[in-house]
Scaffold this motif. Sequence first.
Motif, PDB file in Angstrom:
ATOM      1  N   ALA A  10      -6.611  -1.933  -0.853  1.00 61.11           N
ATOM      2  CA  ALA A  10      -7.373  -1.405   0.462  1.00 61.11           C
ATOM      3  C   ALA A  10      -8.564  -2.580   0.823  1.00 61.11           C
ATOM      4  O   ALA A  10      -8.757  -3.029   1.895  1.00 61.11           O
ATOM      5  N   LEU A  11      -9.257  -3.037  -0.391  1.00 63.00           N
ATOM      6  CA  LEU A  11      -9.976  -4.095  -0.427  1.00 63.00           C
ATOM      7  C   LEU A  11      -9.412  -5.327  -0.165  1.00 63.00           C
ATOM      8  O   LEU A  11     -10.096  -6.262   0.749  1.00 63.00           O
ATOM      9  N   LEU A  31       0.933  -1.075  -0.021  1.00 60.49           N
ATOM     10  CA  LEU A  31      -0.106  -0.138  -0.092  1.00 60.49           C
ATOM     11  C   LEU A  31       0.988   1.245  -0.002  1.00 60.49           C
ATOM     12  O   LEU A  31       0.510   2.200  -0.622  1.00 60.49           O
ATOM     13  N   PHE A  69      -4.117   4.935  -8.227  1.00 59.34           N
ATOM     14  CA  PHE A  69      -5.208   5.150  -7.440  1.00 59.34           C
ATOM     15  C   PHE A  69      -5.940   3.750  -7.354  1.00 59.34           C
ATOM     16  O   PHE A  69      -6.629   3.242  -6.343  1.00 59.34           O
ATOM     17  N   ALA A  70      -6.296   3.262  -8.497  1.00 58.43           N
ATOM     18  CA  ALA A  70      -7.107   2.051  -8.759  1.00 58.43           C
ATOM     19  C   ALA A  70      -6.198   0.911  -7.831  1.00 58.43           C
ATOM     20  O   ALA A  70      -6.741   0.031  -7.246  1.00 58.43           O
ATOM     21  N   ALA A 123       0.619   4.060  -2.768  1.00 57.57           N
ATOM     22  CA  ALA A 123       0.222   5.341  -2.338  1.00 57.57           C
ATOM     23  C   ALA A 123       1.250   6.187  -2.728  1.00 57.57           C
ATOM     24  O   ALA A 123       0.773   7.284  -3.272  1.00 57.57           O
ATOM     25  N   VAL A 168      -4.458   1.288  -5.178  1.00 59.10           N
ATOM     26  CA  VAL A 168      -4.598   1.971  -3.785  1.00 59.10           C
ATOM     27  C   VAL A 168      -6.120   1.027  -3.254  1.00 59.10           C
ATOM     28  O   VAL A 168      -6.065   0.415  -2.316  1.00 59.10           O
ATOM     29  N   VAL A 169      -6.959   1.195  -4.158  1.00 57.00           N
ATOM     30  CA  VAL A 169      -8.338   0.731  -3.831  1.00 57.00           C
ATOM     31  C   VAL A 169      -8.361  -0.729  -3.597  1.00 57.00           C
ATOM     32  O   VAL A 169      -8.905  -1.359  -2.902  1.00 57.00           O
ATOM     33  N   VAL A 170      -7.859  -1.331  -4.637  1.00 54.75           N
ATOM     34  CA  VAL A 170      -7.694  -2.887  -4.793  1.00 54.75           C
ATOM     35  C   VAL A 170      -6.807  -3.320  -3.404  1.00 54.75           C
ATOM     36  O   VAL A 170      -7.534  -4.259  -3.022  1.00 54.75           O
TER      37      VAL A 170
END
Length: 220
Positions: free
Chosen positions: A209-210, A165, A202-203, A169, A205-207
């Motif tokens: 995070a999930l 992450l 950004f995508a 980030a 980071v989202v993946v």
Amino acid sequence: MADLIAWVMVLAIAAYACAGGTDYGAGFWDLLAGGAERGKRPRWLIDHAMAPVWEVNNVWLIFILVIMWTGFPTMFQAVFSAMWLPLALAAVGLVLRGAGFALRKPTRRLSRQRIYGAAFAISSLLTPFFLGAVLGGIASGRVEVGTPASADAWANGTSVLVGLLAIAATAFLGAVFLCSDALRFGADDLVDHFRLRALIAFAAVVVLALIGLPVTHDDA
């Protein structure tokens, strides 16, 4: 007083994450810029944008260390005893990164430019990863007073996830900064170049995070 010092340290960590993270992210995109010709323009912008700030950003890191060992010496001892290996690797990355960035620009031979550039770029991945791994180990409760140095403290699922992450980030921050810098200096071709990379980061980071929801379930 302890709460006040802790908040000062938290704000300093946030400042380093943003300023230093942008710096690491620029190195990440330097690594993926391509060959000598295709990557010439992106690397020009990276050198131009990072030259005035890459060394100053690490002042935040020094400030954090000073606050930590003077305000919370027991915590400082526990963290650096249990996590000495990833912290040492992060420090080596900082040194190699600075040397690679500083020596690449005045070098004229392409072969040496590639060596110095590789040192700068690869270290820009390793340093945030190991710093993130240390943070993940602390956040998951694996570091206490008297905790011996072991791989489990920083090579567990939470630590690896936080390290990844951190890379994602910083890549996002670096791409956003470089996109803004390209716009400011009229490099229109690089605006779209780094905007796309900001969206990709950004995508990521989202993946991550999930993915982190089940990974950190047992450590929450």
